[in-house]
Design an enzyme around this catalytic site. Structure first.
Site, short mmCIF file in Angstrom:
data_model
loop_
_atom_site.label_atom_id
_atom_site.label_comp_id
_atom_site.label_asym_id
_atom_site.label_seq_id
_atom_site.Cartn_x
_atom_site.Cartn_y
_atom_site.Cartn_z
N HIS A 20 0.86 -1.19 0.00
CA HIS A 20 0.00 0.00 0.00
C HIS A 20 0.89 1.24 0.00
CE1 HIS A 20 -4.04 -1.84 1.25
NE2 HIS A 20 -3.21 -2.85 1.06
N ASP A 127 -6.69 5.40 3.12
CA ASP A 127 -6.60 4.01 2.67
C ASP A 127 -7.63 3.13 3.40
OD1 ASP A 127 -3.58 1.92 2.20
OD2 ASP A 127 -5.65 1.66 1.55
N ASP A 380 -7.98 -10.89 -2.25
CA ASP A 380 -8.41 -10.56 -3.63
C ASP A 380 -7.64 -11.37 -4.67
OD1 ASP A 380 -6.13 -9.29 -2.67
OD2 ASP A 380 -6.22 -7.79 -4.21
N GLN A 381 -6.65 -12.17 -4.24
CA GLN A 381 -5.76 -12.81 -5.21
C GLN A 381 -6.47 -13.80 -6.15
OE1 GLN A 381 -2.85 -14.14 -2.34
NE2 GLN A 381 -2.77 -12.04 -1.60
C1 AWU Z 1 -2.72 -4.75 -2.44
C2 AWU Z 1 -2.62 -6.04 -1.68
O1 AWU Z 1 -1.26 -6.26 -1.31
C3 AWU Z 1 -0.99 -7.42 -0.54
O2 AWU Z 1 0.41 -7.40 -0.65
P1 AWU Z 1 1.53 -8.40 -1.21
O3 AWU Z 1 2.83 -7.87 -0.75
O4 AWU Z 1 1.15 -9.76 -0.82
O5 AWU Z 1 1.49 -8.43 -2.81
P2 AWU Z 1 1.65 -7.35 -3.94
O6 AWU Z 1 0.42 -6.51 -4.01
O7 AWU Z 1 1.98 -8.14 -5.15
O8 AWU Z 1 2.89 -6.40 -3.54
C4 AWU Z 1 4.19 -6.91 -3.38
C5 AWU Z 1 5.19 -5.82 -3.75
O9 AWU Z 1 6.46 -6.13 -3.18
C6 AWU Z 1 7.46 -6.19 -4.20
N1 AWU Z 1 8.42 -7.27 -3.83
C7 AWU Z 1 7.99 -8.39 -3.17
C8 AWU Z 1 8.90 -9.35 -2.78
C9 AWU Z 1 10.29 -9.17 -3.07
O10 AWU Z 1 11.16 -9.98 -2.76
N2 AWU Z 1 10.65 -8.04 -3.75
C10 AWU Z 1 9.75 -7.08 -4.14
O11 AWU Z 1 10.12 -6.08 -4.76
C11 AWU Z 1 6.73 -6.48 -5.50
O12 AWU Z 1 7.44 -5.97 -6.62
C12 AWU Z 1 5.41 -5.73 -5.27
O13 AWU Z 1 5.55 -4.37 -5.65
C13 AWU Z 1 -1.76 -8.66 -0.96
O14 AWU Z 1 -1.05 -9.30 -1.98
C14 AWU Z 1 -3.12 -8.37 -1.53
O15 AWU Z 1 -3.64 -9.51 -2.18
C15 AWU Z 1 -2.98 -7.24 -2.51
O16 AWU Z 1 -4.10 -7.04 -3.29
#
Ligand code: AWU
Length: 467
Positions: A20, A127, A380-381
């Site tokens: 977020h 948010d 939501d996935q």
């Molecule tokens: C809104 C909500 O966010 C939550 O967060 P979550 O972190 O699981 O997943 P992403 O939204 O893909 O966000 C993950 C973010 O972390 C970044 N990343 C992750 C791991 C890593 O090793 N390196 C990275 O750069 C990635 O590039 C992305 O930007 C839930 O999923 C929910 O389902 C989703 O709708």
């Protein structure tokens, strides 16, 4: 803080989750470049730490500090013995502490109220977990806008369910949830919060002024954006994908250099990335099936792995099939720490992405034209995964009765996207086509959002001047 009277001030206040905070921050950077807004970005010290690095690099790229008028504002969370300050974020937070972080965040409302009174912004952007922020702004005659960091398909589905009491009349039946997935959804909000505010998730829509911002792309979600506008009776304005471009340049540490060097030695589209977001941990049984599936399909892969460590498991090898790392040497890279996902997805050697379908991951993958091999976990996935399949940009991995995706299903889905040039070339074609549309849409969406916010600030400013 000195208030720049020539600019309208916007206070941006995301929930404490990495996925977020960064969409809010990408939007903040886009707005601050327009010289008509000064942004106050409010979060916990734990999040501001990673933001600061990103902001300094952004300022260097803009070559002019005046261009980037963003001030970071620390939100003080009440002290909690179970939640030391470095856990005031969901990045790598142990799953059992998430409800405690959520509750502690709710108790920070008085700290936020002081920030609001001190800054008296022209506009608040808030948010999902803090409708109370919009209520506080309302009491000070400050307009507020809800910024949804998940997609329009899940929000329209949930809003339809909330309004009509059943999903059977949802107009797009290609989007659905199984009973297990519906049960997961109900776990989204801690019970004490749900009771406190009856239409909790949709209170945000009601409290928002004439528009709602949503991190989405018309190219992917137009019909869901339109339907959500009908349901919430607000103008739903997509911000575009808000992909962390700066993250691509900022992640030049040694570890990511090794990953990018390894990738540069692989053929175009030959390698699959596997990653399940910043919060989710997979059970060992699923880890083992993914490993076996990667062996069966013989593709190159980069696996960013995070899992629920057994108490006695001290090493990665203990969690994976015996000899797995040796057998995949040269074609597989297992990374056990934070990696630059967006930067990896932008590399031409990446031909597919096994993802939990978190919304930022979906946006990043499609923005770079990478087909998605969906292994959704919760929230939501599942809907995000079906949205990608409906758009012809991915496949969903088959799942057993026990909710686990078997090695055979993992291998079959990866081959369908990576290994066969037959009909499945169409999946890559669709993903790359959509990526080009999203790149074109990015600037258009940024202009539309800025114009909408300027209108609201002017009304607010004129309103304040009249009083
Ligand atoms: C809104 C909500 O966010 C939550 O967060 P979550 O972190 O699981 O997943 P992403 O939204 O893909 O966000 C993950 C973010 O972390 C970044 N990343 C992750 C791991 C890593 O090793 N390196 C990275 O750069 C990635 O590039 C992305 O930007 C839930 O999923 C929910 O389902 C989703 O709708």
């Amino acid at each position: 803080m000195e208030k720049d009277e020539t600019k309208f001030t916007i206070l941006m206040f995301p929930w404490l989750a990495y996925s977020h905070v960064f969409p809010f921050f990408e939007l903040a950077k886009s707005l601050s470049k327009r010289r008509t807004f000064h942004i106050y970005f409010c979060s916990s010290a734990a999040n501001l730490g990673s933001i600061e690095n990103n902001l300094n690099n952004h300022k260097l790229r803009c070559n002019d500090d005046d261009d980037v008028s963003i001030d970071l504002v620390e939100l003080q969370l009440p002290p909690s013995p179970q939640l030391p300050p470095h856990f005031h974020t969901t990045k790598n937070l142990p799953p059992n502490l998430v409800p405690i972080l959520l509750q502690t965040f709710q108790e920070s409302s008085s700290s936020f109220s002081r920030i609001l009174i001190d800054l008296k912004p022209d506009l608040l952007i808030y948010d999902f977990f803090q409708p109370w922020a919009a209520k506080q702004a309302l009491s000070l005659s400050i307009p507020s806008i809800y910024f949804a960091t998940a997609g329009a398909a899940p929000f329209s589905y949930f809003h339809h369910l909330h309004t009509h009491g059943s999903a059977s009349t949802f107009p797009y039946q290609e989007i659905y949830l199984s009973d297990r997935e519906k049960a997961d959804l109900n776990a989204v909000v801690a019970p004490e919060i749900k009771d406190a505010d009856q239409d909790f998730a949709f209170g945000n829509f009601k409290l928002s002024c004439d528009i709602v911002l949503i991190k989405s792309s018309k190219g992917l979600e137009q019909k869901y954006i339109d339907y959500l506008s009908v349901l919430c009776r607000k103008k739903v304005v997509p911000t575009g994908p808000l992909v962390q471009e700066s993250n691509i340049k900022d992640d030049d540490d040694d570890e990511s250099e090794v990953i990018m060097q390894w990738l540069s030695e692989k053929d175009r589209f030959s390698t699959v990335l596997i990653c399940f977001g910043s919060e989710h941990l997979l059970p060992k049984e699923q880890i083992v099936e993914i490993a076996k599936g990667l062996e069966q399909c013989c593709t190159n892969f980069i696996w960013i792995v995070r899992f629920i460590m057994d108490e006695n498991a001290l090493r990665l090898e203990d969690e994976l099939p015996e000899g797995f790392l040796e057998r995949v040497e040269g074609r597989g890279l297992v990374v056990q720490k934070w990696a630059p996902q967006a930067k990896i997805l932008s590399h031409p050697s990446i031909g597919g992405f096994v993802s939990h379908c978190g919304w930022s991951s979906i946006m990043e993958s499609l923005y770079f034209g990478v087909p998605i091999i969906a292994l959704p976990i919760k929230f939501d996935q599942p809907i995000n995964g079906r949205l990608v399949v409906e758009a012809g940009c991915g496949v969903e991995i088959g799942r057993g009765e026990n909710g686990i995706c078997s090695a055979e299903e993992v291998a079959k889905a990866i081959k369908k996207v990576i290994m066969e040039d037959s009909g499945e070339g169409l999946i890559r074609y669709n993903a790359r086509n959509l990526g080009e549309k999203m790149k074109t849409e990015k600037e258009i969406a940024a202009n539309e959002v800025a114009e909408e916010l300027l209108l609201i600030c002017k009304k607010s400013k004129q309103h304040a001047d009249k009083i």
